[in-house]
Design an enzyme around this catalytic site. Structure first.
Site, PDB file in Angstrom:
ATOM      1  CG  HIS A 198      15.673   4.619   4.673  1.00  0.00           C
ATOM      2  ND1 HIS A 198      14.678   5.577   4.733  1.00  0.00           N
ATOM      3  CD2 HIS A 198      14.622   3.583   4.748  1.00  0.00           C
ATOM      4  CE1 HIS A 198      13.665   5.514   5.011  1.00  0.00           C
ATOM      5  NE2 HIS A 198      13.571   4.201   5.143  1.00  0.00           N
ATOM      6  CG  HIS A 215     -17.399  -0.292 -14.985  1.00  0.00           C
ATOM      7  ND1 HIS A 215     -17.116  -1.435 -14.488  1.00  0.00           N
ATOM      8  CD2 HIS A 215     -16.681  -0.306 -16.399  1.00  0.00           C
ATOM      9  CE1 HIS A 215     -16.415  -2.235 -15.168  1.00  0.00           C
ATOM     10  NE2 HIS A 215     -16.123  -1.462 -16.155  1.00  0.00           N
ATOM     11  CD  GLU A 234      -6.243   1.198 -15.739  1.00  0.00           C
ATOM     12  OE1 GLU A 234      -5.468   0.360 -15.079  1.00  0.00           O
ATOM     13  OE2 GLU A 234      -7.243   0.554 -16.359  1.00  0.00           O
ATOM     14  CG  HIS A 271      15.186  -0.723   4.949  1.00  0.00           C
ATOM     15  ND1 HIS A 271      15.218  -0.602   3.644  1.00  0.00           N
ATOM     16  CD2 HIS A 271      13.969  -0.039   5.262  1.00  0.00           C
ATOM     17  CE1 HIS A 271      14.076  -0.048   2.999  1.00  0.00           C
ATOM     18  NE2 HIS A 271      13.434   0.400   4.069  1.00  0.00           N
TER      19      HIS A 271
END
Lengths: 746, 746
Positions: free
Chosen positions: A108, A556, A493, A345
């Protein structure tokens, strides 16, 4: 953009850089002034910067007022040489990147070409480091969150004199066994702090690094001796900004007021699919203001060198907030036909365009050549770095004399040596100890360890009272109480995991733990995988580890999660069954500083089982009870975690019926795999094919343990919402099922 | 807060609601005015609302100016009854929630108690639905993103007359087999649109629902007949706001200008760990303004009923942006001792506090009682809903008459029937067809299917040109071209997956696909799991599926991912080897509308293998070549995806040496598992223990297929950065390795 004259194009790029993002006519005058190249000079703190704009926005309208730089502290290592050398040096970075990508025919080039100026200023003028000791504790940390642009970092490490990136390493970019892999990898390349590539992770790691600095500074600095004192710099791209993890981590960074975190947002308006207009039109600056950051905009990141310097100075002056410096750049700057397009890129420029770029930027050199004056310019970083470290060592010697106890503690955090006998602090249990959930037993361990491990800190994603992760002897790590060790991550999280990676990689003696419900490892899996890959010994405290959580239901209840982590390299998946095994799991987790551990813990109460032990856990699988002789049981029952109790109960019944039954706890497959063949044979003799496993999760993978003649009892569908006992029964996770399976095969 | 008088407490709560979030003294006067209870009345559009504040913020300072409501359209079904009946009705919701949680001794009463007013206004006054046909196409969609508060939705469905939630269902809240599980599950409870609980998912689902509406409206609406026309409403909590996924999805919603998406942010300032001050102090409104949303603040969501109504009206008037209505509420409103604390978030109130709450809110009724006047009030929704649907049916009949072709297409999207012979469009290949990467073959399939499947739409997370997912006959779905079908998700994998879940669940005939590199399923795993659980047949196009991607290195190379999805329930993990298998994978994926599919596709070129077929893929595992007879090969070689070629090469060599070798493609374990025992035996005869598998990924789980005498060749460590061929060789993923393994066991 396909200008025929490269000069015209360069100008066009500059003009675009200045105006592309801003349609507000009030700013045009300011913006256009940036087309004239500023001189390369030391920062004059009294001169207002022409294209540097602090954001004082309204919701729909930017007030791009000039304002004087407020700080008085100088940027550390201002260079007084001339612009032409600076630009030559910047172009050296560009061409090292171009040449390496070209030789590999992979990589890149666009980001390094666009970010070379800010990278150069950071490594040559601003950052504090010692290239001959990449692990010097008090170094500034640099993270390239847009990791695909790694040639920027390799070029900078090379110029700065790091031994990890020699010329031959640059020539082996992206090749087998090289120190210059396709994305930055801390475990391959000293000088690289963290492992990036998956977008947004690096920015969150940087938040962790800055948290660690703020925490250690608050704990150890004295009015007369600020022994912990460094900045964390990070370069992020549009991709990092789009990822949710970066918003999570940056919301926390703002909340915590991490004033020594400075993020450069490479605002080049190009991502793989083209112009970011097609999917990314939010106002990033406004968002970051909402997150509590100080925001600065450098409108010309290509040649506005003084603006970059001023922005850094301003950022350092803002001590109670992290700073985002939005630096508008041109991806692939200097390439006449590919700059400012996605084609630059992620692919080599190609020989023809490399030539054109050489011409356009006036670069007459062979590939990989570093001009002598550039080399000479950078050569000072060797002695300078050594001096910086020596100075700090002297400072530490002073500190040690005056603050002996603190110095010892800090030293152990710096070198990662665990205090002698630390594991004696772990609780042990007897079968008479009260039944308890392993999440509660985990809290006993954490609190016992907090007393003996100076580097233990962590917390939960808004489930501290469910995960049972509070350290009772400490308060909350907050903006104004950063010396404390309970970290409140909020419901974030993914950010939590990546922040913990940053903490772990800040200093070998920092031992971060983090917690949520086991099922929500799905939210943070990318960060957990990076823990495993980058050798960050994070401890993942994952409670509510099965249908045993009951009523919350299938959203859950983990099913496939144990299997999914057993399949992941370099990670320890531990599922303890009771108090001793939980203590054992913590012992393993603390010892394994280069391998993260996941502890799957129960919500529900479990009995303390006879036969469990810390030593057993260290072997991964071991016998907890056996009435056979000669290593020839009639049947082997194998359980983990909350189902070990069920295996033990089934064994009791079967023994009453005269069977010779062995019960094996299989707390960690990885650890068992590492044992000797003889040990494995002593636990699971090859001749005994009658084996029954029970685990309240997917049976996927269990054939390896029970063999094709054995039976694996588990759950291969989603869970259900009901009281836990009812689900266990309906799903057949029962002693009766184990007994029936055992009888069917022995 | 522990006031002894419940009256005092109620007032205190009101006062807190008005002032808690705002320390700016300029707003106090306005805020305090909300303490007086407004009368329950129809919305007077000319009266400025007292505590409704449109955000016109500066970065650090809120300008809480009053401003008149601008919209003229009336909220649909304004109720002209008196406040006392409204409050009684609202309290009915609160007590149904309290009673159900109490009976289950499990659940989350706090949110329903706080959000009852906004929920009531939505279901009783605003939303368009037919309780007797929860699947009526043109209904407004409602999503409770804060799914733990599901008793709010169950109570509303019950009052509104949905057959799915009768009184006995409320009494079985969170019990085995009930229609009222612990979090909302669309597959259990008609009337629930999506499955929520894992935070942030629902908000992203809502973005997908709103995208689907905007897309279908743009495709099918005519100037004289707006046959597609509904809103999407969503309630989100602080937890949803903290999750990164919500920022991803909301950035897209702003970018797309989803004006008919209206989100209520239940700003109750409490999360599980306590006051959100400990981890969540960002300015959410400013962030959403940065994301391009219209933002309104209702300061008193507890009793400011007219303010809620006005906010909805204002939101509807803003047609080019989604709206966030921040509604400040008191969690557990009405509970004298537990309101405004985390203790009311996730536990039953307890008998004593239930009594106190009954007294405090003046509720003399038995548990689960719905007062007659409340029942009567809600009873109109049966006939009203039927009338709404009938009216729409008439409109559709008109539409069908005038726009036959469009009507047929829309119908197929509404009922999910695939056009006859659609699968004939899939390409097929011969061994002579040119070698190609399966990602390219995938694009051929997608483009072939786009011509025959009116509901196919999707895109990539900024990797369209790498994932090869562009539909060439269509343009980009954008704010001003919503009729197009290429969706540009940006680098937002998690949001992408959840948005696709919303699209899939909007209408049975919508078939969303989405794409990224296979390794980045880690970023979106929580959304993929919800696809599997909620039966959303999303097609996950996952390219760069192994070390075969080469130089990008271990951060980008999947290892454990195949295993991790094979362990997940209700999902199809497909790894095709060539063109025919890719076409087969698409056939399976399209047919399985209630089971998501993941296609793992190669970056690198692969040959078209003799023996592969669409029909074979449908069986999951099948023989592609065999020189044995009597179902007794000397050895069975098993490969998937790019390694099937290696297995075939090894077979050629072994056959030259006289061995009877069978080659099996094992493209989908799940599909093979579903075949008859006889079929399985015909492919993998039990008597043949000499089996070798080869797959460039974790060997975890392969023992089930190769047995304990077999050999599994794979990769149980992280990858490396180098050209792909080199890595294959160094990692031993070669025909030579297969031959050696085969010879060692046969």
């Amino acid at each position: 953009m396909a200008a025929s004259s490269s000069l015209t194009l360069s100008q066009a790029i500059l003009a675009r850089t200045a105006t592309h993002h801003d349609s507000d006519p009030t700013t045009d005058r300011l913006s256009l002034s940036t087309v004239s190249l500023p001189t390369f000079s030391g920062l004059k703190s009294s001169s207002p910067s022409s294209s540097l704009t602090s954001r004082r926005t309204t919701s729909r309208r930017r007030l791009n007022s000039r304002h004087p730089v407020r700080a008085s502290a100088a940027v550390e290592t201002l260079d007084k040489t001339d612009t032409s050398l600076f630009e030559k040096s910047v172009n050296t970075i560009r061409f090292l990147a171009i040449d390496a990508v070209e030789k590999a025919n992979s990589g890149h080039p666009g980001l390094p070409m666009g970010c070379a100026p800010m990278g150069h200023i950071l490594y040559d003028e601003v950052m504090k480091y010692n290239p001959k000791n990449p692990y010097w504790f008090n170094r500034d940390r640099f993270v390239l969150s847009a990791g695909h642009g790694c040639m920027l970092q390799y070029a900078l490490l090379h110029l700065a004199g790091y031994d990890s990136v020699k010329e031959e390493d640059l020539k082996c970019f992206r090749q087998w066994g090289s120190k210059t892999p396709g994305h930055p990898e801390n475990f391959e390349t000293p000088g690289v702090e963290v492992t990036t590539g998956p977008l947004g992770q690096g920015l969150a790691n940087a938040v962790g690094l800055a948290l660690a600095e703020k925490h250690l500074a608050a704990r150890f600095n004295k009015p007369d001796n600020e022994i912990v004192d460094h900045y964390t710099y990070v370069i992020v791209g549009d991709g990092c900004q789009m990822e949710g993890i970066s918003n999570e981590a940056c919301s926390l960074a703002g909340h915590w007021g991490l004033g020594k975190l400075i993020a450069f947002y490479d605002d080049n308006h190009i991502s793989i699919d083209g112009d970011t207009e097609i999917s990314f039109t939010e106002d990033v600056g406004t968002r970051f203001e909402g997150l509590g950051w100080h925001v600065i905009w450098v409108k010309n990141g290509n040649t506005g060198y003084d603006d970059i310097r001023s922005a850094i100075k301003e950022a350092k002056a803002v001590k109670d907030k992290p700073t985002l410096i939005k630096v508008t750049t041109t991806i692939g700057f200097g390439s006449p036909n590919k700059a400012n397009s996605y084609s630059v890129h992620g692919s080599a420029l190609g020989a023809k365009e490399v030539d054109a770029t050489r011409k356009n930027l006036g670069w007459p050199y062979e590939p990989f050549h570093v001009p002598e004056d550039v080399k000479k310019h950078w050569s000072r970083h060797g002695p300078k770095g050594a001096a910086l470290e020596a100075e700090w060592n002297a400072k530490f010697a002073e500190y040690e004399k005056k603050y002996q106890e603190e110095a010892a503690e800090l030293k152990s955090i710096i070198n990662g040596e665990l205090p002698a006998g630390w594991d004696k602090a772990l609780p042990t249990y007897t079968p008479e100890s009260p039944a308890d959930a392993t999440r509660n037993l985990s809290q006993q361990c954490l609190n016992a360890l907090a007393k003996v491990l100076p580097g233990l800190l962590g917390g939960s994603a808004d489930l501290a009272s469910s995960n049972m992760t509070l350290l009772k002897m400490f308060g909350d790590f907050q903006k104004n109480t950063p010396e404390e060790r309970n970290v409140r991550f909020g419901v974030r999280e993914h950010g939590m995991g990546a922040i913990c990676n940053g903490i772990a990689l800040h200093s070998p003696g920092l031992i971060p733990y983090c917690a949520t419900f086991f099922v929500f490892t799905d939210y943070m899996r990318a960060a957990i995988r990076i823990s495993a890959l980058c050798e960050a010994g994070v401890i993942y405290v994952m409670t509510h580890d099965s249908i045993g959580l009951g009523e919350d239901g299938p959203t859950h209840q983990p099913i496939e999660h144990l299997a999914s982590f057993r399949a992941m390299p370099n990670i320890l998946m531990l599922r303890p069954a009771d108090g001793n095994e939980t203590a054992g799991a913590y012992k393993v987790a603390v010892v394994n500083r280069k391998r993260p551990s996941i502890l799957a813990l129960s919500r529900q109460k479990l009995p303390q089982l006879p036969g469990t032990s810390i030593e057993g856990v260290e072997k991964g699988g071991y016998i907890i009870s056996d009435n056979s002789s000669g290593n020839k049981p009639d049947v082997i029952l194998i359980g983990t975690g909350s189902e070990l109790e069920i295996a033990a109960k089934a064994a009791d019944e079967l023994r009453k019926e005269g069977k010779a039954v062995r019960v094996v706890s299989f707390v960690s497959w990885e650890l068992f795999d590492e044992q000797s063949d003889a040990y494995k044979e002593s636990v699971l003799p090859a001749a005994v094919l009658a084996r029954v496993s029970i685990e309240a999760g997917s049976t996927f993978g269990w054939e390896k343990i029970v063999g094709s003649k054995g039976k694996a009892i588990g759950i291969d569908k989603f869970g259900a919402s009901a009281p836990a006992g009812k689900i266990y029964k309906e799903f057949g996770i029962t002693a009766e099922a184990v007994i029936a399976a055992a009888k069917s095969i022995c």
